[in-house]
Design a protein around this motif. Structure first.
Motif, PDB file in Angstrom:
ATOM      1  N   CYS A  24       0.839  -1.215   0.000  1.00 30.16           N
ATOM      2  CA  CYS A  24       0.000   0.000   0.000  1.00 30.16           C
ATOM      3  C   CYS A  24       0.866   1.255   0.000  1.00 30.16           C
ATOM      4  CB  CYS A  24      -0.938   0.008   1.212  1.00 30.16           C
ATOM      5  SG  CYS A  24      -2.245  -1.206   1.126  1.00 30.16           S
ATOM      6  N   VAL A  25       1.992   1.219   0.712  1.00 23.57           N
ATOM      7  CA  VAL A  25       2.884   2.384   0.773  1.00 23.57           C
ATOM      8  C   VAL A  25       3.464   2.665  -0.611  1.00 23.57           C
ATOM      9  CG1 VAL A  25       5.059   3.248   1.728  1.00 23.57           C
ATOM     10  CG2 VAL A  25       3.431   2.113   3.215  1.00 23.57           C
ATOM     11  N   LYS A  76       9.561   4.879 -11.005  1.00 26.13           N
ATOM     12  CA  LYS A  76       8.837   3.770 -11.639  1.00 26.13           C
ATOM     13  C   LYS A  76       7.365   4.076 -11.834  1.00 26.13           C
ATOM     14  CE  LYS A  76       9.379  -0.559 -10.325  1.00 26.13           C
ATOM     15  NZ  LYS A  76       9.622  -1.714  -9.417  1.00 26.13           N
ATOM     16  N   SER A  77       6.868   5.126 -11.160  1.00 26.61           N
ATOM     17  CA  SER A  77       5.426   5.376 -11.177  1.00 26.61           C
ATOM     18  C   SER A  77       4.945   5.833 -12.550  1.00 26.61           C
ATOM     19  CB  SER A  77       5.057   6.429 -10.129  1.00 26.61           C
ATOM     20  OG  SER A  77       5.612   7.677 -10.469  1.00 26.61           O
ATOM     21  N   GLY A  78       5.841   6.378 -13.348  1.00 27.60           N
ATOM     22  CA  GLY A  78       5.434   6.826 -14.678  1.00 27.60           C
ATOM     23  C   GLY A  78       6.651   7.020 -15.558  1.00 27.60           C
ATOM     24  N   GLU A  79       6.472   6.774 -16.879  1.00 28.89           N
ATOM     25  CA  GLU A  79       7.612   6.912 -17.800  1.00 28.89           C
ATOM     26  C   GLU A  79       8.056   8.359 -17.924  1.00 28.89           C
ATOM     27  OE1 GLU A  79       6.848   3.100 -20.732  1.00 28.89           O
ATOM     28  OE2 GLU A  79       6.911   5.126 -21.568  1.00 28.89           O
ATOM     29  N   ASP A  80       7.109   9.285 -17.770  1.00 23.57           N
ATOM     30  CA  ASP A  80       7.465  10.690 -17.957  1.00 23.57           C
ATOM     31  C   ASP A  80       7.915  11.363 -16.654  1.00 23.57           C
ATOM     32  OD1 ASP A  80       4.051  12.016 -17.940  1.00 23.57           O
ATOM     33  OD2 ASP A  80       5.025  10.411 -16.823  1.00 23.57           O
ATOM     34  N   VAL A  81       8.105  10.591 -15.599  1.00 27.05           N
ATOM     35  CA  VAL A  81       8.655  11.157 -14.356  1.00 27.05           C
ATOM     36  C   VAL A  81      10.166  11.111 -14.488  1.00 27.05           C
ATOM     37  CG1 VAL A  81       8.821  10.926 -11.849  1.00 27.05           C
ATOM     38  CG2 VAL A  81       6.691  10.334 -13.009  1.00 27.05           C
ATOM     39  N   LYS A  82      10.714  12.261 -14.864  1.00 25.86           N
ATOM     40  CA  LYS A  82      12.147  12.273 -15.162  1.00 25.86           C
ATOM     41  C   LYS A  82      12.960  12.936 -14.046  1.00 25.86           C
ATOM     42  CE  LYS A  82      12.034  11.167 -19.789  1.00 25.86           C
ATOM     43  NZ  LYS A  82      11.344   9.941 -19.808  1.00 25.86           N
ATOM     44  N   MET A  83      12.552  14.163 -13.709  1.00 26.54           N
ATOM     45  CA  MET A  83      13.353  14.942 -12.768  1.00 26.54           C
ATOM     46  C   MET A  83      12.622  15.054 -11.439  1.00 26.54           C
ATOM     47  SD  MET A  83      15.850  16.313 -14.845  1.00 26.54           S
ATOM     48  CE  MET A  83      16.314  17.888 -14.218  1.00 26.54           C
ATOM     49  N   ILE A  84      13.347  14.737 -10.394  1.00 23.30           N
ATOM     50  CA  ILE A  84      12.767  14.801  -9.049  1.00 23.30           C
ATOM     51  C   ILE A  84      13.677  15.654  -8.187  1.00 23.30           C
ATOM     52  CG2 ILE A  84      12.103  13.437  -7.032  1.00 23.30           C
ATOM     53  CD1 ILE A  84      11.735  11.062  -8.953  1.00 23.30           C
ATOM     54  N   SER A  85      13.075  16.627  -7.518  1.00 25.53           N
ATOM     55  CA  SER A  85      13.851  17.492  -6.627  1.00 25.53           C
ATOM     56  C   SER A  85      14.436  16.671  -5.480  1.00 25.53           C
ATOM     57  CB  SER A  85      12.912  18.585  -6.084  1.00 25.53           C
ATOM     58  OG  SER A  85      13.339  19.029  -4.831  1.00 25.53           O
ATOM     59  N   GLY A  86      15.554  17.116  -4.949  1.00 27.88           N
ATOM     60  CA  GLY A  86      16.214  16.381  -3.864  1.00 27.88           C
ATOM     61  C   GLY A  86      15.387  16.294  -2.608  1.00 27.88           C
ATOM     62  N   GLU A  87      14.526  17.284  -2.407  1.00 29.00           N
ATOM     63  CA  GLU A  87      13.727  17.298  -1.173  1.00 29.00           C
ATOM     64  C   GLU A  87      12.451  16.471  -1.294  1.00 29.00           C
ATOM     65  OE1 GLU A  87      14.503  21.465   1.132  1.00 29.00           O
ATOM     66  OE2 GLU A  87      13.289  21.565  -0.673  1.00 29.00           O
ATOM     67  N   ALA A  88      12.041  16.146  -2.510  1.00 32.26           N
ATOM     68  CA  ALA A  88      10.769  15.426  -2.680  1.00 32.26           C
ATOM     69  C   ALA A  88      10.764  14.069  -1.961  1.00 32.26           C
ATOM     70  CB  ALA A  88      10.439  15.282  -4.166  1.00 32.26           C
ATOM     71  N   PRO A  89      11.829  13.241  -2.092  1.00 30.78           N
ATOM     72  CA  PRO A  89      11.814  11.975  -1.339  1.00 30.78           C
ATOM     73  C   PRO A  89      11.784  12.188   0.172  1.00 30.78           C
ATOM     74  CG  PRO A  89      13.453  11.882  -3.082  1.00 30.78           C
ATOM     75  CD  PRO A  89      12.967  13.295  -3.009  1.00 30.78           C
ATOM     76  N   ILE A  90      12.375  13.278   0.623  1.00 28.88           N
ATOM     77  CA  ILE A  90      12.379  13.557   2.065  1.00 28.88           C
ATOM     78  C   ILE A  90      10.955  13.846   2.529  1.00 28.88           C
ATOM     79  CG2 ILE A  90      13.222  15.143   3.838  1.00 28.88           C
ATOM     80  CD1 ILE A  90      15.736  15.512   2.103  1.00 28.88           C
ATOM     81  N   VAL A  91      10.226  14.621   1.735  1.00 23.88           N
ATOM     82  CA  VAL A  91       8.827  14.909   2.062  1.00 23.88           C
ATOM     83  C   VAL A  91       8.013  13.617   2.048  1.00 23.88           C
ATOM     84  CG1 VAL A  91       6.741  16.074   1.222  1.00 23.88           C
ATOM     85  CG2 VAL A  91       8.920  17.267   1.226  1.00 23.88           C
ATOM     86  N   PHE A  92       8.288  12.764   1.069  1.00 21.12           N
ATOM     87  CA  PHE A  92       7.564  11.501   0.984  1.00 21.12           C
ATOM     88  C   PHE A  92       7.850  10.594   2.172  1.00 21.12           C
ATOM     89  CE2 PHE A  92       4.587  10.535  -2.089  1.00 21.12           C
ATOM     90  CZ  PHE A  92       4.886  11.083  -3.325  1.00 21.12           C
ATOM     91  N   SER A  93       9.080  10.639   2.687  1.00 17.81           N
ATOM     92  CA  SER A  93       9.403   9.768   3.822  1.00 17.81           C
ATOM     93  C   SER A  93       8.506  10.112   5.002  1.00 17.81           C
ATOM     94  CB  SER A  93      10.880   9.887   4.202  1.00 17.81           C
ATOM     95  OG  SER A  93      11.143  11.088   4.866  1.00 17.81           O
ATOM     96  N   LYS A  94       8.267  11.427   5.210  1.00 16.62           N
ATOM     97  CA  LYS A  94       7.377  11.837   6.292  1.00 16.62           C
ATOM     98  C   LYS A  94       5.930  11.510   5.947  1.00 16.62           C
ATOM     99  CE  LYS A  94       6.311  13.830  10.137  1.00 16.62           C
ATOM    100  NZ  LYS A  94       6.609  13.138  11.390  1.00 16.62           N
ATOM    101  N   ALA A  95       5.550  11.741   4.687  1.00 14.35           N
ATOM    102  CA  ALA A  95       4.169  11.471   4.267  1.00 14.35           C
ATOM    103  C   ALA A  95       3.842   9.983   4.408  1.00 14.35           C
ATOM    104  CB  ALA A  95       3.960  11.933   2.823  1.00 14.35           C
ATOM    105  N   CYS A  96       4.801   9.131   4.065  1.00 14.34           N
ATOM    106  CA  CYS A  96       4.578   7.688   4.185  1.00 14.34           C
ATOM    107  C   CYS A  96       4.406   7.284   5.650  1.00 14.34           C
ATOM    108  CB  CYS A  96       5.730   6.905   3.557  1.00 14.34           C
ATOM    109  SG  CYS A  96       5.741   6.983   1.763  1.00 14.34           S
ATOM    110  N   GLU A  97       5.153   7.922   6.525  1.00 14.05           N
ATOM    111  CA  GLU A  97       4.970   7.642   7.953  1.00 14.05           C
ATOM    112  C   GLU A  97       3.550   7.966   8.377  1.00 14.05           C
ATOM    113  OE1 GLU A  97       9.363   9.007   9.503  1.00 14.05           O
ATOM    114  OE2 GLU A  97       7.654   9.284  10.841  1.00 14.05           O
ATOM    115  N   LEU A  98       3.061   9.126   7.959  1.00  8.56           N
ATOM    116  CA  LEU A  98       1.692   9.531   8.314  1.00  8.56           C
ATOM    117  C   LEU A  98       0.688   8.540   7.724  1.00  8.56           C
ATOM    118  CD1 LEU A  98       2.055  13.373   7.629  1.00  8.56           C
ATOM    119  CD2 LEU A  98       2.046  12.262   9.855  1.00  8.56           C
ATOM    120  N   PHE A  99       0.959   8.117   6.490  1.00  9.22           N
ATOM    121  CA  PHE A  99       0.059   7.178   5.815  1.00  9.22           C
ATOM    122  C   PHE A  99       0.033   5.834   6.548  1.00  9.22           C
ATOM    123  CE2 PHE A  99      -2.163   5.221   2.388  1.00  9.22           C
ATOM    124  CZ  PHE A  99      -1.579   3.989   2.176  1.00  9.22           C
TER     125      PHE A  99
END
Lengths: 156, 109
Positions: A31-32, B32-55
């Motif tokens: 799910c994550v 992997k979520s999409g073929e057109d996802v090319k550039m990701i800011s350095g902080e975006a995974p950091i935000v996701f790490s917190k968001a995933c915890e909340l989830f």
């Protein structure tokens, strides 16, 4: 996502006596991953709509709000600001550049010590063997002029 | 059940540390979520790490509520599925949790 990390986060919200079966952990793990993909797709679409190529934290937060995860926005905003403040306060160490090596430290001059035996006075090497104190020291072919069969006794 | 050690909290900086989930893995899933996802800011995974915890926390709490309804102390996959079905914002997970083989269905010859 690592199961151990997932379990640690789950334990924070579960009572001590709660047990979690492995299949439940694996399901939440999937799910994550699905959650990340779902939000990323929406964030990426927002980027394209605004003719940008890089997915930023603002895109991620806006995507979450648009998809019903509005209650995550405030804690995430606080988290981002805290992270940025930490980065400003303690920036990561800079990579080594082509800088010249610092000069080696100068050797400190040793201070004079009482009882220090000074080095012997300069010796005239050319006339070393002709010096009176050295004349009898060397025997045989090393003695200037004429050989001698005199036995050498250093203890004399 | 094995309890987390005291040292693990120190490493993660508390109950939910800043980078509990591995950033490299998050970035991999994002790409992997999409073929057109090319550039990701350095902080975006950091935000996701917190968001995933909340989830994870939210999904776990809802699943535990389903476990309590069954009057048991062990959370199973069915509790997670029930929590997903009951929550509107988890609609994107319905296909994932309902993809389970039916053991009572007859096998095709």
């Amino acid at each position: 996502m690592p199961i151990a990390t997932l379990t640690r986060i789950m334990r924070c919200v579960l009572p001590d006596h709660a047990k979690v079966a492995d299949d439940a952990k694996e399901t939440i793990q999937e799910c994550v991953s699905e959650f990340i993909s779902f939000i990323t797709n929406e964030a990426n679409e927002r980027c394209h709509r605004e003719y940008r190529r890089t997915v930023t934290p603002n895109d991620v937060v806006a995507a979450m709000e648009g998809l019903g995860f509005g209650n995550y926005v405030e804690p995430l905003t606080v988290f981002i600001n805290k992270h940025r403040a930490q980065q400003d306060c303690c920036p990561p160490p800079r990579q080594a550049t082509h800088q010249p090596l610092p000069p080696p430290p100068q050797m400190a001059r040793l201070p004079a010590v009482d009882g220090y035996v000074p080095s012997p006075p300069a010796v005239d090497v050319a006339n070393y063997l002709e010096m009176p104190q050295m004349r009898d020291y060397f025997v045989g072919p090393y003695r200037g002029g004429g050989g001698g069969g005199e036995q050498f006794d250093p203890f004399k | 059940m094995r309890q987390p050690g005291a040292y693990s909290n120190l490493l993660s900086g508390g109950k939910t540390g800043p980078h509990s989930l591995p950033l490299a893995r998050i970035k991999k899933i994002m790409k992997k979520s999409g073929e057109d996802v090319k550039m990701i800011s350095g902080e975006a995974p950091i935000v996701f790490s917190k968001a995933c915890e909340l989830f994870i926390e939210e999904l776990t709490k809802r699943a535990w509520a389903m476990t309590l309804q069954r009057k048991t102390r062990t959370m199973h996959k069915e509790d997670v599925a029930a929590a997903v079905m009951e929550t509107d914002i988890f609609d994107f997970l319905v296909g994932l949790v309902s993809h389970t083989p039916n053991p009572s269905a007859p096998l095709e010859s």
